[in-house]
Design a protein around this motif. Structure first.
Motif, mmCIF file in Angstrom:
data_model
loop_
_atom_site.group_PDB
_atom_site.id
_atom_site.type_symbol
_atom_site.label_atom_id
_atom_site.label_comp_id
_atom_site.label_asym_id
_atom_site.label_seq_id
_atom_site.Cartn_x
_atom_site.Cartn_y
_atom_site.Cartn_z
ATOM 1 N N ILE A 14 3.197 16.023 -12.893
ATOM 2 C CA ILE A 14 2.394 17.131 -13.436
ATOM 3 C C ILE A 14 2.775 18.434 -12.756
ATOM 4 C CG2 ILE A 14 0.412 16.693 -11.900
ATOM 5 C CD1 ILE A 14 -1.383 17.806 -14.082
ATOM 6 N N TRP A 47 0.825 -1.203 0.000
ATOM 7 C CA TRP A 47 0.000 0.000 0.000
ATOM 8 C C TRP A 47 0.866 1.262 0.000
ATOM 9 C CZ3 TRP A 47 -4.397 2.050 -1.185
ATOM 10 C CH2 TRP A 47 -4.792 3.254 -0.605
ATOM 11 N N LYS A 87 -3.037 13.532 -16.398
ATOM 12 C CA LYS A 87 -3.697 14.317 -15.363
ATOM 13 C C LYS A 87 -3.926 15.703 -15.908
ATOM 14 C CE LYS A 87 -3.121 13.190 -10.618
ATOM 15 N NZ LYS A 87 -2.411 13.305 -9.342
ATOM 16 N N GLU A 99 -8.361 6.026 3.046
ATOM 17 C CA GLU A 99 -8.807 4.812 2.361
ATOM 18 C C GLU A 99 -8.391 3.585 3.165
ATOM 19 O OE1 GLU A 99 -7.723 4.602 -1.726
ATOM 20 O OE2 GLU A 99 -8.636 6.512 -2.235
ATOM 21 N N PHE A 105 -7.144 -3.424 -7.585
ATOM 22 C CA PHE A 105 -6.798 -4.129 -6.352
ATOM 23 C C PHE A 105 -6.153 -3.227 -5.311
ATOM 24 C CE2 PHE A 105 -6.493 -7.606 -9.535
ATOM 25 C CZ PHE A 105 -7.627 -8.267 -9.112
ATOM 26 N N THR A 106 -6.157 -1.939 -5.560
ATOM 27 C CA THR A 106 -5.418 -1.092 -4.623
ATOM 28 C C THR A 106 -6.235 0.106 -4.130
ATOM 29 O OG1 THR A 106 -4.406 0.012 -6.511
ATOM 30 C CG2 THR A 106 -3.138 -1.731 -5.455
ATOM 31 N N VAL A 107 -6.584 1.003 -5.014
ATOM 32 C CA VAL A 107 -7.165 2.252 -4.535
ATOM 33 C C VAL A 107 -8.694 2.269 -4.613
ATOM 34 C CG1 VAL A 107 -5.120 3.541 -5.198
ATOM 35 C CG2 VAL A 107 -7.053 3.369 -6.777
ATOM 36 N N VAL A 108 -9.279 3.170 -3.870
ATOM 37 C CA VAL A 108 -10.728 3.349 -3.891
ATOM 38 C C VAL A 108 -11.131 4.162 -5.118
ATOM 39 C CG1 VAL A 108 -12.664 4.417 -2.705
ATOM 40 C CG2 VAL A 108 -10.938 3.168 -1.397
ATOM 41 N N ARG A 109 -10.366 5.225 -5.356
ATOM 42 C CA ARG A 109 -10.637 6.049 -6.525
ATOM 43 C C ARG A 109 -9.343 6.315 -7.267
ATOM 44 N NH1 ARG A 109 -15.633 7.830 -6.780
ATOM 45 N NH2 ARG A 109 -16.911 7.673 -4.899
ATOM 46 N N HIS A 131 -4.585 9.593 -1.282
ATOM 47 C CA HIS A 131 -5.378 8.428 -0.875
ATOM 48 C C HIS A 131 -5.490 8.320 0.639
ATOM 49 C CE1 HIS A 131 -5.734 6.934 -4.981
ATOM 50 N NE2 HIS A 131 -4.479 7.276 -5.132
ATOM 51 N N ILE A 174 2.126 1.891 -3.376
ATOM 52 C CA ILE A 174 1.062 2.379 -4.254
ATOM 53 C C ILE A 174 0.862 3.884 -4.078
ATOM 54 C CG2 ILE A 174 -1.450 2.339 -4.602
ATOM 55 C CD1 ILE A 174 -0.072 -0.100 -5.721
ATOM 56 N N ASP A 207 -6.558 8.195 -9.379
ATOM 57 C CA ASP A 207 -6.107 9.578 -9.284
ATOM 58 C C ASP A 207 -5.649 10.158 -10.611
ATOM 59 O OD1 ASP A 207 -3.284 8.771 -9.594
ATOM 60 O OD2 ASP A 207 -3.582 7.853 -7.632
ATOM 61 N N HIS A 208 -5.921 9.450 -11.703
ATOM 62 C CA HIS A 208 -5.538 9.974 -13.012
ATOM 63 C C HIS A 208 -6.470 9.399 -14.067
ATOM 64 C CE1 HIS A 208 -3.411 6.155 -12.403
ATOM 65 N NE2 HIS A 208 -3.625 5.967 -13.687
ATOM 66 N N LEU A 254 -2.828 -1.481 -11.372
ATOM 67 C CA LEU A 254 -3.451 -2.429 -10.450
ATOM 68 C C LEU A 254 -4.505 -1.740 -9.602
ATOM 69 C CD1 LEU A 254 -0.447 -4.584 -9.293
ATOM 70 C CD2 LEU A 254 -2.067 -4.907 -11.155
ATOM 71 N N ARG A 277 -9.433 -4.875 -0.588
ATOM 72 C CA ARG A 277 -9.016 -4.700 -1.974
ATOM 73 C C ARG A 277 -7.662 -5.326 -2.249
ATOM 74 N NH1 ARG A 277 -8.016 0.377 -2.448
ATOM 75 N NH2 ARG A 277 -8.685 0.788 -0.332
ATOM 76 N N VAL A 278 -6.714 -5.030 -1.389
ATOM 77 C CA VAL A 278 -5.356 -5.483 -1.639
ATOM 78 C C VAL A 278 -5.203 -6.965 -1.369
ATOM 79 C CG1 VAL A 278 -2.942 -5.049 -1.073
ATOM 80 C CG2 VAL A 278 -4.569 -3.175 -1.062
ATOM 81 N N GLU A 318 -10.280 10.358 -13.971
ATOM 82 C CA GLU A 318 -9.834 10.672 -12.617
ATOM 83 C C GLU A 318 -11.021 10.727 -11.666
ATOM 84 O OE1 GLU A 318 -7.345 14.141 -12.597
ATOM 85 O OE2 GLU A 318 -7.329 14.288 -10.410
#
Lengths: 251, 251
Positions: A137, A123, B58, A233, B82-86, A230, A126, B88-89, B79, A240-241, B39
């Motif tokens: 950016i 995590w 982005k 979360e 399997f990792t984030v809720v939302r 994040h 990530i 970011d890009h 991935l 999820r992971v 995003e």
DNA sequence: CGCGACGTTGACCTACCTCAATTGGCGTGG
DNA sequence: CCACGCCAATTGAGGTAGGTCAACGTCGCG
């Protein structure tokens, strides 16, 4: 919620104990400027920053240097020990730091004993990748004042979370020269930029502390959107992971 | 050795079959410019590019856009499922693409059935992060001509590997405008830069193909060091990544 | 008290940006 | 086969954000 709290929440009490013990047992101190890892080396340890800040950086042959990331207390530097053959960047101490350096054998055993640890480390990697994207950016598209403002917002948010209203203070261990290396600007221009931020947002940068009286104002100027960090979360990470990192045992 | 070959080598024949079947079953086509992911969305599928190129990008509120990464055929986009809720890009098709979009249920089952798959996906994410770091120093420290040259080297190397001597040709699906968004430059300046590369290194960019007659020369100009692509580390991935991603069953 | 690290200032410069128009290639429809 | 329209590449003229160089100030520390 800070990063540290997130990490702790995902481990069982027993795992946390093992983890903390391992960190304590392998803690080392380094003076500022020490290279912990040099580009091209074979990773030899799992490193976790305990106090002070650490920077990841890369250099071009002629010496131009870019700071790639900042590792704050509580965070692992990387998972290179378990992933790559040779590290592709260097890591050094921004100021005096304490770093836990867990050798391969112990680190492997630790992960074996703590089923949730791999998940937590994964995590953190990530999130680090998400931060790296934002920095891309930042350097590529934002103006000087936006860049510096955005970095200030990030550093504040990573330590204190995003304030609901008003602002506050946090550690800020970078010199203006390092701030320049992180944003792809010159030290001279960073200086003028910081002054303008003082004027426009009343931001104060002194004695290794950053004071932001009105966070929302600075965030607006920087077009800072904390989503990429994040934060918050944590509670959902496990489910999820899980599939990716094997079984989860929350007892 | 290309990325694709590395991936294939790490799976058992049975796993590869499952994987390929799943890709084929979930393949979809999209015209150029289509947003695959925006995003802020909740990740809904594991995406793998089968043909064409895909870009991660982005945008700032006022429309300034930065291309963060390019996903070439054979590579998973991320991935995030399997990792984030939302996410970011955003992700969009650079040109007409075929992408496999494997839903959560099937993806989870697939990873269950293919113990080495998690490792392979994790590895691709690790390399993507390394590339992201290189892009950061690229944009932050290199001059315009170095930036464009380095990106050309990377794209060539990711498709064809680093040539021992001489040069060659490879796909290059970016317009000069997209090249500008990837390097943090202007389309106009990229144009002049490409012209200078033509003059100085005889690089040709036409009909979506890139021709580099002397790779070493271009690499020198760009200070391109392919180490960050971690090519040729495939054989060692299994034993290193193993502990992190749980059991390995190479039968 | 002197030294080193960091911040500040000024004068000048240039790499890259902006705006705007033109060219060339190519697919499509007549 | 030609004409049109679209998209990408190209060119020119002028502007500016940020870089460079060099000096000076300031603060903390041994």
């Amino acid at each position: 919620m800070t990063f540290n709290q997130i990490l702790n929440r995902l481990l069982t009490p027993r795992e946390r104990m093992n983890w903390e013990a391992s960190l304590a047992r392998n803690a080392r101190e380094y003076p500022k400027g020490t290279d912990l890892v040099r580009e091209g080396e074979r990773p030899a340890a799992l490193r976790v920053v305990l106090s002070g800040w650490v920077q990841k950086y890369k250099q071009l042959p002629d010496g131009r240097r870019q700071i790639l990331a900042l590792v704050l207390p509580g965070q692992p530097c990387d998972l290179d020990l378990f992933t790559v053959v040779r590290t592709d960047h260097s890591i050094s101490a921004i100021r005096r730091v304490t770093v836990a350096e867990i050798g391969r054998q112990e680190a492997t055993a630790l992960i074996e004993q703590c089923p949730n640890l791999a998940m937590v480390l994964g995590w953190s990697e990530i999130v680090a990748a998400a931060v790296q994207r934002e920095w891309t950016i930042n350097i590529g598209q934002r103006s000087a004042i936006e860049r510096v403002a955005q970095l200030m917002c990030e550093i504040f948010a990573r330590q204190r979370g995003v304030p609901a209203a008003g602002g506050g203070e946090c550690d800020f261990l970078l010199t203006q020269w390092q701030l320049a290396e992180a944003t792809g600007l010159t030290q001279v221009h960073v200086n003028r930029t910081v002054q303008e931020l003082r004027r426009r947002c009343a931001v104060e940068l002194r004695n290794l502390r950053l004071h932001i009286p009105d966070f929302a104002q600075l965030a607006r100027l920087a077009a800072f959107n904390p989503a990429y960090l994040h934060l918050g979360e944590a509670d959902l990470v496990a489910e999820r992971v899980g599939p990716l990192f094997g079984r989860i045992d929350r007892s």
